[in-house]
Every structure is written in structure tokens, then in C-alpha cells.
Design an enzyme around this catalytic site. Sequence first.
Site, PDB file in Angstrom:
ATOM      1  N   LYS A 166       1.679  23.884  -0.013  1.00 19.27           N
ATOM      2  CA  LYS A 166       1.732  22.443  -0.513  1.00 19.27           C
ATOM      3  C   LYS A 166       0.425  21.727   0.062  1.00 19.27           C
ATOM      4  O   LYS A 166       0.047  22.313   1.095  1.00 19.27           O
ATOM      5  CB  LYS A 166       3.212  21.801  -0.399  1.00 19.27           C
ATOM      6  CG  LYS A 166       3.538  21.938   1.094  1.00 19.27           C
ATOM      7  CD  LYS A 166       4.861  21.449   1.450  1.00 19.27           C
ATOM      8  CE  LYS A 166       5.116  21.453   2.986  1.00 19.27           C
ATOM      9  NZ  LYS A 166       6.531  21.389   3.227  1.00 19.27           N
ATOM     10  N   TYR A 175     -18.424  -0.954  15.987  1.00 18.11           N
ATOM     11  CA  TYR A 175     -17.647  -1.859  15.917  1.00 18.11           C
ATOM     12  C   TYR A 175     -16.768  -2.478  16.807  1.00 18.11           C
ATOM     13  O   TYR A 175     -16.167  -1.639  17.503  1.00 18.11           O
ATOM     14  CB  TYR A 175     -16.893  -1.716  14.690  1.00 18.11           C
ATOM     15  CG  TYR A 175     -17.479  -1.707  13.282  1.00 18.11           C
ATOM     16  CD1 TYR A 175     -18.283  -2.389  12.677  1.00 18.11           C
ATOM     17  CD2 TYR A 175     -17.265  -0.120  12.571  1.00 18.11           C
ATOM     18  CE1 TYR A 175     -18.884  -2.126  11.535  1.00 18.11           C
ATOM     19  CE2 TYR A 175     -17.692  -0.197  11.266  1.00 18.11           C
ATOM     20  CZ  TYR A 175     -18.781  -1.173  10.922  1.00 18.11           C
ATOM     21  OH  TYR A 175     -19.407  -1.152   9.588  1.00 18.11           O
ATOM     22  N   MET A 229     -15.969   4.298   9.036  1.00 12.13           N
ATOM     23  CA  MET A 229     -15.368   4.944   7.704  1.00 12.13           C
ATOM     24  C   MET A 229     -16.119   6.345   7.537  1.00 12.13           C
ATOM     25  O   MET A 229     -15.507   7.222   7.301  1.00 12.13           O
ATOM     26  CB  MET A 229     -15.752   3.839   6.742  1.00 12.13           C
ATOM     27  CG  MET A 229     -14.983   4.481   5.168  1.00 12.13           C
ATOM     28  SD  MET A 229     -15.360   3.296   4.014  1.00 12.13           S
ATOM     29  CE  MET A 229     -14.255   1.828   4.468  1.00 12.13           C
TER      30      MET A 229
HETATM   31  C1  LIG Z   1       6.893  22.557   4.147  1.00 13.42           C
HETATM   32  C2  LIG Z   1       8.216  23.373   4.407  1.00 13.42           C
HETATM   33  C3  LIG Z   1       8.266  24.491   4.708  1.00 13.42           C
HETATM   34  C4  LIG Z   1       7.209  25.000   5.563  1.00 13.42           C
HETATM   35  O1  LIG Z   1       7.629  24.585   6.974  1.00 13.42           O
HETATM   36  P1  LIG Z   1       6.500  24.840   8.167  1.00 13.42           P
HETATM   37  O2  LIG Z   1       7.204  24.286   9.429  1.00 13.42           O
HETATM   38  O3  LIG Z   1       5.101  24.544   8.093  1.00 13.42           O
HETATM   39  O4  LIG Z   1       6.664  26.264   8.268  1.00 13.42           O
HETATM   40  C5  LIG Z   1       9.656  25.396   4.401  1.00 13.42           C
HETATM   41  N1  LIG Z   1      10.618  24.665   3.732  1.00 13.42           N
HETATM   42  C6  LIG Z   1      10.437  23.776   3.138  1.00 13.42           C
HETATM   43  C7  LIG Z   1      11.642  23.157   2.306  1.00 13.42           C
HETATM   44  C8  LIG Z   1       9.356  22.717   3.371  1.00 13.42           C
HETATM   45  O5  LIG Z   1       9.191  21.510   2.841  1.00 13.42           O
END
Ligand SMILES: *Cc1c(COP(=O)(O)O)cnc(C)c1O
Length: 386
Positions: free
Chosen positions: A40, A278, A326
Site C-alpha cells: 500500500k 527564509y 519548497m
Molecule cells: C499496513 C498494514 C500492515 C503492515 O504493517 P507493518 O507494520 O508495516 O508490517 C499489516 N496489516 C494491516 C491491516 C495494515 O494496514
Amino acid sequence: MQDAKPYTTWVEISRSAYYQNIQAFRRLIRPTVELAAVVKANAYGHGWHLIAHLAKESGVDSFAVHSLEEAMALREAGFQENILIMSQPLRAYLEEVVRGRFRQVVYDVDFTRALSDAGMRHQQTVPIHLKIETGTNRQGIAIEELPEFLQTLRSLPGLVVEGVYTHFANIEDTTDPSFAMAQLQRFQQAVDLIHQHGFQPTKLHTACSAAILLFPQTHFNMVRLGISQYGLWPSRETFISFNHQHRDNGRHLLRPVLSWKTRVVQIKTVPAGQCIGYGCTFQVSRSSRIAVLPVGYADGYDRRLSNQSYVLIKGRRAPVRGRVCMNLTMVDVTDIPGVQVEDEVVLLGTQGNESISAEQLASFIGTIPYEVVTRINWSLPRILVK
Ligand SMILES: *Cc1c(COP(=O)(O)O)cnc(C)c1O
């Protein structure tokens, strides 16, 4: 191996580091346990496409993502592996869940009904994973609501309960496992209930990286490996606990996969007493050589790193001076002889004998390494290196 030269700012992904990490996790889990790579958020900022290829090559079994869009992108890129979607998409898009043959998490009855309808319309069976609320209070079916949920589920065609899972609330940020173990117990209760209602899920899973590393009893027959496939420890506590259990073997277990690099675009001499950037937040006390870098908070180099962090040039530390802009950042190279325009600069990673880690950057700005790497601007090039 591609040449990094055409870029001013880029991310390098190490194949050998990724392989080493996956092999380490293969050794930690039983051979029959499904290893799902959580990719993800653009594979935690590493670049989902590159990482998905590496995952496949290194023998990862399946993928887990947050959204339908991420799942569809993987399918469209040709990945045929199982993909678990860990959030419920809008109901208008459920056809895509069916068409993609995705594993879909469910925790809401109305959503589950709609998914059943979509499955029926396509004359397909959708594999669902029930998410159980065990104490994180994020997504999930409460144990008290589970019997009614299961009753409804029995009357819904077009679905098969392939999996049951839960997620730990604090397994990484404590050395006290009691809360996680209570969650595990509630999960086991839920699984018993599910069996009693006549369902035979084949995939039970609870473990994220920290749980995989520390608690074999959380592995069941599938694990969801996120941050540590990228060579990062979920937390200091996880690292310490692992070393306790494994006679200090943690130090060589994981290798960070990502490096973030840029180049010097300008060098100038700033006379003593003048300010940099800045807000004039840094005043040089001596005549200083300042190198300008083409990277800033828009690229994910957090503005809170202003006057806090350092970068590596010629294997030496060059402190950030003044505020991160930026798209630009200034660093002091007065004590590093011979720095030239277009010299390679490491923002995150190793150069010579020096390193700057995601953990270090995270500690400068009061966050966790997860946030540091996921926020490296996703449009910067990701390049595979050995
Ligand atoms: C992101 C996520 C993981 C992975 O977790 P890590 O700590 O990065 O290994 C596992 N299960 C769910 C439901 C997640 O959202």
C-alpha cells in the site's frame, strides 16, 4: 542496472537488500505460511511497480493493499497473484472487485450484501476476509455483532469466507505484549465462533512486521509483511526485543532497501554574519561554503528538518542550514574540501562510512520511519540498483 545520472533527485531501490529481507522472513515463518507483501501507499514510498516485481522474483506469495485503485493498478500491470484489499471500496465500484478477482475485506453488513449482489451479477464467487475488531478500534466486526453478521452471511450467495483477520494496536511500540496477547485471544474466540457457524476459512492472519518478528504464535497460515520487507524495523522496541530473543542477531537481519539522492546545483561563499534562507533562521558565524540542493518539502524532505538534519557529501556530514524550502535546501560544506556542482548527495542512505537512516530522519521530526519513506514524493524516479 539503470544509470542514475540523468536525474537531479531520485530514489534507489536495492534488489539485493530486498532479497535478503524476504529471505530473512522466510526463515522466520513456517514453510506453509503464506507471505503477503503489503505494498500500500506506493509500497511505503518505495515505488509499487518495482517492489511488486522484486516481491514476485524473491518468492513472496501474494499482495495486500489499502485501496481498490492500488489493487487494479497491480492487475493492470500484469500481476496475477492474490491481492487483498484492506479497505471497503465505494459500492459503485464493486464490479471491479469481482472482475479483478481480488480478496476483499468486509466489516460492514450492508457492504457485504452489495458485494454479494455484485458477485451474483457476474456469476462469480468473491473471496472475502472478515476483519475482526479485537481492540484497535479502527475497522472490524465487534465480537458481540459477529453472530448476527455470520447469520446474515449464511444467506448471502456469491461470497466465500476465505479469510479472517485482525490487526494489532500496539505490538510495535511497547516491550509489553499483554495487550497484543489479549487481542490474539479475542481473535481466537472469533475464529471459534466462525467455525461454529459452519464456515471454514482457509486463511487466518494477524501478523504485521513486528508480530512476525517477535511472536510466532501470531503467524497462523498467512502474514502481512509491511515495513520490514523494506529493511526497516517497525520500532526501536521491536529491535530491542528481537535482539533479546535472538542473541543480538537483529543487527544483520534486515537491510534498508531505499536510498534517496540528489546533487549539488550551486555552491557559494557566505560571509560571516549573514543569514541563510527564509526567515533568516541561521546566521553563519564564519565565512561559509554553502551548497544548494534541488530538493525541498514538496519532494518530501520535511520542512521540520530545517536546521536539524544533515546530508552526506563525499562521505561526510553536511548540516542543513536555514529553512528547507519548497524545492531547495541549503547545507554547509565548509569543512568538506573539494565539493563541486553535480556532486552526488545522500539525503537518506549510506555514503562511504557515513549513513543517515529513515529512523534518524524520523527522530529529527518526531515521527516514525513509515511516514518518512511514504512521503518521499511519489513522482520522483525510483531506480533499481544491485
Ligand atoms: C499496513 C498494514 C500492515 C503492515 O504493517 P507493518 O507494520 O508495516 O508490517 C499489516 N496489516 C494491516 C491491516 C495494515 O494496514
